[in-house]
Design a protein around this motif. Structure first.
Motif, PDB file in Angstrom:
ATOM      1  N   LEU A 159       0.825  -1.215   0.000  1.00  0.00           N
ATOM      2  CA  LEU A 159       0.000   0.000   0.000  1.00  0.00           C
ATOM      3  C   LEU A 159       0.856   1.261   0.000  1.00  0.00           C
ATOM      4  CD1 LEU A 159      -3.118  -0.286   2.333  1.00  0.00           C
ATOM      5  CD2 LEU A 159      -2.975  -0.376  -0.154  1.00  0.00           C
ATOM      6  N   CYS A 160       0.349   2.267  -0.661  1.00  0.00           N
ATOM      7  CA  CYS A 160       1.008   3.569  -0.674  1.00  0.00           C
ATOM      8  C   CYS A 160       1.047   4.115   0.748  1.00  0.00           C
ATOM      9  CB  CYS A 160       0.220   4.490  -1.598  1.00  0.00           C
ATOM     10  SG  CYS A 160       0.564   6.220  -1.377  1.00  0.00           S
ATOM     11  N   LEU A 161       2.235   4.536   1.173  1.00  0.00           N
ATOM     12  CA  LEU A 161       2.407   4.994   2.557  1.00  0.00           C
ATOM     13  C   LEU A 161       1.651   6.285   2.843  1.00  0.00           C
ATOM     14  CD1 LEU A 161       6.094   4.692   3.769  1.00  0.00           C
ATOM     15  CD2 LEU A 161       4.071   3.456   4.530  1.00  0.00           C
ATOM     16  N   PHE A 162       1.383   7.034   1.805  1.00  0.00           N
ATOM     17  CA  PHE A 162       0.829   8.365   2.020  1.00  0.00           C
ATOM     18  C   PHE A 162      -0.684   8.355   2.139  1.00  0.00           C
ATOM     19  CE2 PHE A 162       4.711   8.715  -0.596  1.00  0.00           C
ATOM     20  CZ  PHE A 162       5.541   9.058   0.463  1.00  0.00           C
ATOM     21  N   CYS A 163      -1.346   7.659   1.244  1.00  0.00           N
ATOM     22  CA  CYS A 163      -2.807   7.656   1.328  1.00  0.00           C
ATOM     23  C   CYS A 163      -3.317   6.370   1.974  1.00  0.00           C
ATOM     24  CB  CYS A 163      -3.427   7.847  -0.055  1.00  0.00           C
ATOM     25  SG  CYS A 163      -3.128   6.481  -1.182  1.00  0.00           S
ATOM     26  N   ASN A 164      -2.504   5.327   1.958  1.00  0.00           N
ATOM     27  CA  ASN A 164      -2.921   4.062   2.549  1.00  0.00           C
ATOM     28  C   ASN A 164      -4.186   3.490   1.926  1.00  0.00           C
ATOM     29  OD1 ASN A 164      -1.798   2.307   4.475  1.00  0.00           O
ATOM     30  ND2 ASN A 164      -1.476   4.099   5.793  1.00  0.00           N
ATOM     31  N   ASN A 171       2.258   4.673 -11.521  1.00  0.00           N
ATOM     32  CA  ASN A 171       1.332   5.717 -11.956  1.00  0.00           C
ATOM     33  C   ASN A 171       0.667   6.429 -10.783  1.00  0.00           C
ATOM     34  OD1 ASN A 171       1.778   5.346 -14.722  1.00  0.00           O
ATOM     35  ND2 ASN A 171       0.465   3.520 -14.694  1.00  0.00           N
ATOM     36  N   HIS A 172       0.459   5.678  -9.724  1.00  0.00           N
ATOM     37  CA  HIS A 172      -0.109   6.289  -8.516  1.00  0.00           C
ATOM     38  C   HIS A 172       0.862   7.323  -7.948  1.00  0.00           C
ATOM     39  CE1 HIS A 172      -2.586   6.478  -4.871  1.00  0.00           C
ATOM     40  NE2 HIS A 172      -1.448   6.456  -4.182  1.00  0.00           N
ATOM     41  N   VAL A 173       2.108   6.930  -7.825  1.00  0.00           N
ATOM     42  CA  VAL A 173       3.119   7.798  -7.225  1.00  0.00           C
ATOM     43  C   VAL A 173       3.339   9.057  -8.053  1.00  0.00           C
ATOM     44  CG1 VAL A 173       5.605   7.983  -6.726  1.00  0.00           C
ATOM     45  CG2 VAL A 173       4.341   5.953  -6.045  1.00  0.00           C
TER      46      VAL A 173
HETATM   47 ZN    ZN Z   1      -1.307   6.835  -2.253  1.00  0.00          ZN
END
Ligand code: ZN
Length: 257
Positions: A159-164, A171-173
Motif C-alpha cells: 500500500l502507498c504509505l501516504f494515502c494508505n 502511476n499512482h506515485v
Molecule cells: Zn497513495
C-alpha cells in the motif's frame, strides 16, 4: 553482456567501474550464490532477460533502497529485447555506463516504433532524466507494487504509505495520487492549461505534448513535465526513506526553482 558465459557476475568489472561485489558488499553478503558467470544469475523469459538473484533471507527495511539500487544497476545492463550483444556499454570508451550510451543502445533496437519514445527523449532534457521517465512509462521503478510483483517484498506492504488506500504503483506515485495530482493541476493552472485526469504517466506525457502552447515558451512547457516527474520522485523517496512529509505546495514550489 554478450559474454554472459565468460564474465564473472560478482567479480568482473562489467557494469560499474568496480565489481558488483565491491559496489554492493551488503547484497553480496546475503546472496545465496557467491560465484558464477552472468548467465548463472538469470534467464530469458518470453524474450526478456530476467535476473534471478536469490537472497538468504528477507531484506531489512533499510536494505531495500540498497537492493533497489542494485536492481537498477543490473537492469541498466539489460535490453528490452533479446539481443545478447547489444547490451554492453560499448559506446563508451571505458565501458562505463552513461545514460547517453543507454539511449543510443535502446534506440537501436526498434523501440522507436512507439511514438512515446520521441517524447521521452525530448532534446533539451538530460539523458539521465529521460532514462528515468522512460522507466516510469514502462513501470520499471522500484515502487512497492512492482517489488511485490517481483516477489522482493511481501504482499501486505504494497500500500502507498501516504494515502494508505491504493497500492503504491508507478502511476499512482507520479500522477494519480491526490496530492501529486493537485501539484500537477497547480502547475497547469499557471499555464492556463486544463489537463484531463490521465490514466498513467504515458498518457500524461502524450496529453502534455499535445497541448497548444505558444511556440516561444513551448520548450519550457515540455521540459516542465520532466522536471516535475523527477521532483515528485525525489519527494516520494525523501518521504518514504527519510520520513519527510510532502504536500502539493512543496512539490510545486520545488518545481518553480
Ligand atoms: Zn497513495
Amino acid at each position: 553482456m554478450g559474454n554472459r558465459n565468460k564474465i564473472d557476475f560478482w567479480s568482473d568489472f562489467w557494469i560499474e567501474k568496480t565489481s558488483l561485489k565491491i559496489s554492493f558488499p551488503r547484497i553480496y553478503s546475503i546472496a545465496v550464490k557467491k560465484c558464477g558467470k552472468i548467465k548463472d544469475f538469470g534467464c530469458w523469459i518470453q524474450g526478456r532477460w530476467a535476473w534471478r538473484i536469490d537472497l538468504r533471507r528477507r531484506l531489512f527495511e533499510w536494505e531495500i533502497p540498497l537492493w533497489n539500487e542494485f536492481r537498477l544497476v543490473l537492469n541498466r545492463a539489460v535490453s528490452v529485447h533479446q539481443c545478447p550483444d547489444s547490451v554492453i556499454w560499448s559506446g563508451t570508451q571505458d565501458g562505463q555506463y552513461i545514460p547517453k550510451a543507454f539511449c543510443s543502445i535502446v534506440a537501436s533496437q526498434g523501440t522507436l516504433a512507439d511514438p512515446v519514445w520521441g517524447l521521452v527523449w525530448y532534446k533539451f532534457v538530460p539523458p539521465k532524466v529521460s532514462a528515468f521517465v522512460w522507466r516510469a512509462v514502462h513501470l520499471r521503478l522500484p515502487v512497492m507494487l512492482e517489488l511485490v510483483k517481483r516477489g522482493i517484498i511481501c504482499n501486505d506492504r504494497c500500500l502507498c504509505l501516504f494515502c494508505n488506500l491504493e497500492p503504491e504503483a508507478v502511476n499512482h506515485v507520479l500522477c494519480l495520487y491526490a496530492v501529486v495530482w493537485r501539484a500537477w493541476q497547480r502547475w497547469c493552472s499557471v499555464w492556463n492549461v486544463n489537463l484531463v485526469f490521465p490514466m498513467n504517466v504515458k498518457q500524461l506525457l502524450e496529453v502534455w505534448f499535445a497541448q497548444k502552447i505558444r511556440q516561444r515558451v513551448r520548450g519550457i512547457w515540455r521540459i516542465g513535465i520532466f522536471g516535475f516527474i523527477w521532483i515528485i520522485w525525489i519527494h516520494r523517496n525523501k518521504s518514504r526513506f527519510k520520513g519527510y512529509s510532502y504536500s502539493a505546495d512543496q512539490i510545486f514550489n520545488h518545481a518553480l526553482l
